[in-house]
Design a protein around this motif. Sequence first.
Motif, short mmCIF file in Angstrom:
data_model
loop_
_atom_site.label_atom_id
_atom_site.label_comp_id
_atom_site.label_asym_id
_atom_site.label_seq_id
_atom_site.Cartn_x
_atom_site.Cartn_y
_atom_site.Cartn_z
N ARG A 143 0.84 -1.22 0.00
CA ARG A 143 0.00 0.00 0.00
C ARG A 143 0.86 1.25 0.00
O ARG A 143 0.46 2.28 -0.54
CB ARG A 143 -0.95 -0.01 1.19
N GLU A 147 0.52 4.42 -2.52
CA GLU A 147 0.44 5.81 -2.06
C GLU A 147 1.43 6.69 -2.83
O GLU A 147 1.13 7.85 -3.12
CB GLU A 147 0.70 5.90 -0.57
N LYS A 150 0.01 7.90 -6.09
CA LYS A 150 -1.09 8.87 -6.07
C LYS A 150 -0.59 10.30 -6.22
O LYS A 150 0.55 10.59 -5.90
CB LYS A 150 -1.89 8.73 -4.76
#
Length: 152
Positions: A143, A147, A150
């Motif tokens: 994850r 991130e 993004k």
Amino acid sequence: MNSLEASASEIVIACTVLPAFVDITVKDDGEGLKCTDAFGDGVSTKGDERGMGLYLLKMAAEEASIGSDETGTLLSFRMKRENMGSLTEVLPFIFSFSDRGVSVTFSIRRGSEVFTLDSRSLRDELGELSRVGAIVEMRKRSRVADELLKES
């Protein structure tokens, strides 16, 4: 899969996140390319109904190149950030190959932030990486990589 089929013992995946793109390199120490047009539609040295992976990558990428020498193969490509899928989904799959004796290192960089996963240290900590418990843990850790993809 191409690296595995080329008898690679080490695969290094490096991503650099740019404002609109992600530059990705995949380096392996396998046998190298056995064809001249690796990005061609249906080009394969592995038999019928093969040879779509690099072709589809070339179609999806903004730029792509591949080359090999006696030390292995280097694949480089650039994807639009908006077209990048979830690393949380794909990284556990890639790392499960290390259970076949392949060392896998993944890193992603955005500015000064760097996130790295290494199959040797993961295997020392989690055991066999194709186990469900290890896959769940790798998804959690991945994850961080998502991130970094993004928008900041």
